[in-house]
Design an enzyme around this catalytic site. Structure first.
Site, mmCIF file in Angstrom:
data_model
loop_
_atom_site.group_PDB
_atom_site.id
_atom_site.type_symbol
_atom_site.label_atom_id
_atom_site.label_comp_id
_atom_site.label_asym_id
_atom_site.label_seq_id
_atom_site.Cartn_x
_atom_site.Cartn_y
_atom_site.Cartn_z
ATOM 1 N N ASP A 133 0.828 -1.201 0.000
ATOM 2 C CA ASP A 133 0.000 0.000 0.000
ATOM 3 C C ASP A 133 0.870 1.261 0.000
ATOM 4 O O ASP A 133 0.506 2.291 0.565
ATOM 5 C CB ASP A 133 -0.923 -0.014 1.229
ATOM 6 N N CYS A 187 -19.876 -12.463 -5.257
ATOM 7 C CA CYS A 187 -20.795 -11.660 -4.456
ATOM 8 C C CYS A 187 -22.255 -12.028 -4.764
ATOM 9 O O CYS A 187 -23.147 -11.770 -3.950
ATOM 10 C CB CYS A 187 -20.590 -10.168 -4.724
ATOM 11 N N CYS A 193 -23.832 -4.632 1.555
ATOM 12 C CA CYS A 193 -22.897 -3.526 1.788
ATOM 13 C C CYS A 193 -23.460 -2.210 1.265
ATOM 14 O O CYS A 193 -23.294 -1.160 1.895
ATOM 15 C CB CYS A 193 -21.534 -3.831 1.176
ATOM 16 N N CYS A 213 -17.474 8.661 1.588
ATOM 17 C CA CYS A 213 -16.985 7.557 2.406
ATOM 18 C C CYS A 213 -16.471 8.020 3.772
ATOM 19 O O CYS A 213 -15.606 8.899 3.855
ATOM 20 C CB CYS A 213 -15.872 6.827 1.653
ATOM 21 N N CYS A 241 -13.686 2.981 8.838
ATOM 22 C CA CYS A 241 -15.064 2.516 8.952
ATOM 23 C C CYS A 241 -15.109 1.059 8.497
ATOM 24 O O CYS A 241 -14.564 0.721 7.449
ATOM 25 C CB CYS A 241 -16.001 3.373 8.102
ATOM 26 N N CYS A 244 -19.263 -1.779 5.980
ATOM 27 C CA CYS A 244 -19.499 -2.646 4.818
ATOM 28 C C CYS A 244 -18.778 -3.983 4.942
ATOM 29 O O CYS A 244 -19.137 -4.955 4.273
ATOM 30 C CB CYS A 244 -19.121 -1.939 3.515
ATOM 31 N N CYS A 248 -20.824 -7.965 5.669
ATOM 32 C CA CYS A 248 -20.587 -8.896 4.563
ATOM 33 C C CYS A 248 -20.748 -10.351 5.000
ATOM 34 O O CYS A 248 -20.090 -10.793 5.953
ATOM 35 C CB CYS A 248 -19.193 -8.675 3.993
#
Length: 324
Positions: A133, A187, A193, A213, A241, A244, A248
Site C-alpha cells: 500500500d 458476491c 454492503c 466515504c 469505517c 461494509c 458482509c
C-alpha cells in the site's frame, strides 16, 4: 535473462507461506485488462477519488513504468482479523480493525523484505521491488488477477478463507514465474454492503465514491471541518469505517483470528472515549499511537473527528445535513 535459475512458482509460494503470508498468488506482468483501465478512468472522471491525486499516477495503469524489467508479480495477503468487539455506548469512538494493532506497513514490509532478499539470493541478476500500500500499484486488481480473491461490491478484496480482513502487498520481479488463474466473482446478488452504508458511498455495485466515504473523511480528509452531510452519519467512527465489512456474509462466515500477534489490539483502541480524543494533546497522540497506522490521522484530525461525533445535535437539527 534468468533462464538458468531453477525456481518455480510452487517454491516461491512455499517460501511466502513459511514467512507467514496466508495467501499468495502469481500473475504475469502484462497489460491490465482494458476493462480495468476503463473503470479507473471512469472513476477518476467522476471525481470519486476526492483529493487523492495519487490515484491519477499513470504508473497505476502500466506496471512496467514502476519496474521496466518486471516479468511477474507475486501478490500476498496477511489476515489481520481479531474477534474483539467494540462497546455499543455512544460515548465511545470507533476505530477500524485494520488499525487496532501495530502498523501493518511495518509488519508487511519486514516479511516482504525477507521474501525479496530470498528471491534475489537465487541469482545475481534477479531483481525485485515490493510495496504494501505504498506504491503506484493497483494492489486489489493484481490480487484478483493473481487469484488471491475477488474485488467485491464494496471495493474490498474478498478471499475465500478469510473474507476481506486481509492486508495486500506485492513483489515485482524480473523472474518469469507460472501464473495462477484469476479469481472469479462470488458476491452474487447480495447488496448488503450497499444497503448498510449510511452515506451511500457505494453508489453502485463495485463503485465507491470517496467523497461520501466515512473512511476517506476520517483518514484522508485534511480539512478543518468534516462535511455537514457526512457528520450526522459517522455513528462514532473516528478512524476508518468497517460497516461494509462487518455486514458482509463472507466475513461473518469465514473470518478467522489472525496468528500475527502484532495485530492484536493496543490498549485503548477498542473503546476510546470521544471526550478524551476531542481534546487529546499532540504529545499524548504521539505517545499513544507509536508504531500505529493511526499516525496517518494527525492529532488535529483526530480531535476534529471526535468533535464531529460529539456535536450531533447541531447537525441533526440542520435540514440540509442529510442531503447528498
Amino acid at each position: 535473462m534468468n533462464e538458468y535459475i531453477s525456481i518455480n512458482s510452487t517454491e516461491v509460494k512455499a517460501k511466502a507461506k513459511e514467512l507467514g503470508f496466508q495467501e499468495v498468488g502469481i500473475a504475469a506482468a502484462g497489460d491490465l485488462e482494458t476493462t480495468e483501465t476503463e473503470k479507473l478512468h471512469a472513476w477518476l472522471k467522476m471525481g470519486y477519488h476526492a483529493d487523492m491525486e495519487w490515484m491519477k499516477n499513470p504508473k497505476r495503469e502500466d506496471i512496467s513504468l514502476v519496474m521496466p524489467e518486471v516479468r511477474s508479480l507475486i501478490s500476498v495477503a496477511l489476515n489481520y482479523y481479531t474477534p474483539h468487539q467494540r462497546p455499543s455506548g455512544e460515548e465511545y469512538g470507533k476505530i477500524s480493525r485494520y488499525a487496532w494493532g501495530r502498523d501493518y506497513h511495518k509488519v508487511m514490509h519486514k516479511k516482504l523484505k525477507e521474501l525479496a532478499t530470498w528471491l534475489e539470493s537465487l541469482g545475481e541478476n534477479v531483481k525485485t521491488r515490493y510495496y504494501a500500500d505504498t506504491g503506484p500499484v493497483q494492489d486489489k486488481v493484481w490480487a484478483q488477477k493473481a487469484g488471491i480473491g475477488w474485488i467485491a461490491k464494496n471495493g474490498n478484496v474478498i478471499t475465500r478463507k478469510y473474507g476481506s480482513w486481509v492486508f495486500l502487498a506485492e513483489i515485482l520481479t524480473n523472474l518469469e514465474l507460472e501464473s495462477d488463474r484469476p479469481s472469479t466473482q462470488h458476491c452474487g446478488t447480495c447488496t448488503r454492503c450497499l444497503q448498510a452504508c449510511p452515506t451511500g458511498a457505494i453508489t453502485a455495485p463495485f463503485i465507491v465514491d470517496a467523497n461520501r466515504c466515512i473512511a476517506y473523511h476520517t483518514i484522508e480528509n485534511r480539512a478543518e471541518e468534516l462535511p455537514a452531510n457526512i457528520t450526522p452519519h459517522l455513528q462514532g467512527w473516528i478512524a476508518g469505517c468497517d460497516i461494509c465489512q462487518d455486514i458482509c456474509p463472507w466475513n461473518q462466515r469465514f473470518a478467522q483470528t489472525t496468528n500475527v500477534n502484532d495485530f492484536q489490539p493496543y490498549p485503548g483502541n477498542l473503546a476510546p472515549k470521544l471526550v478524551e480524543l476531542a481534546q487529546i494533546s499532540n504529545e499524548e497522540w504521539d505517545r499513544r499511537f507509536t508504531a500505529s497506522a493511526l499516525r496517518r490521522i494527525k492529532p488535529e484530525m483526530l480531535r476534529r473527528n471526535a468533535r464531529a461525533n460529539l456535536d450531533k445535535s447541531r447537525h441533526n437539527n440542520d435540514p440540509e445535513s442529510n442531503n447528498f
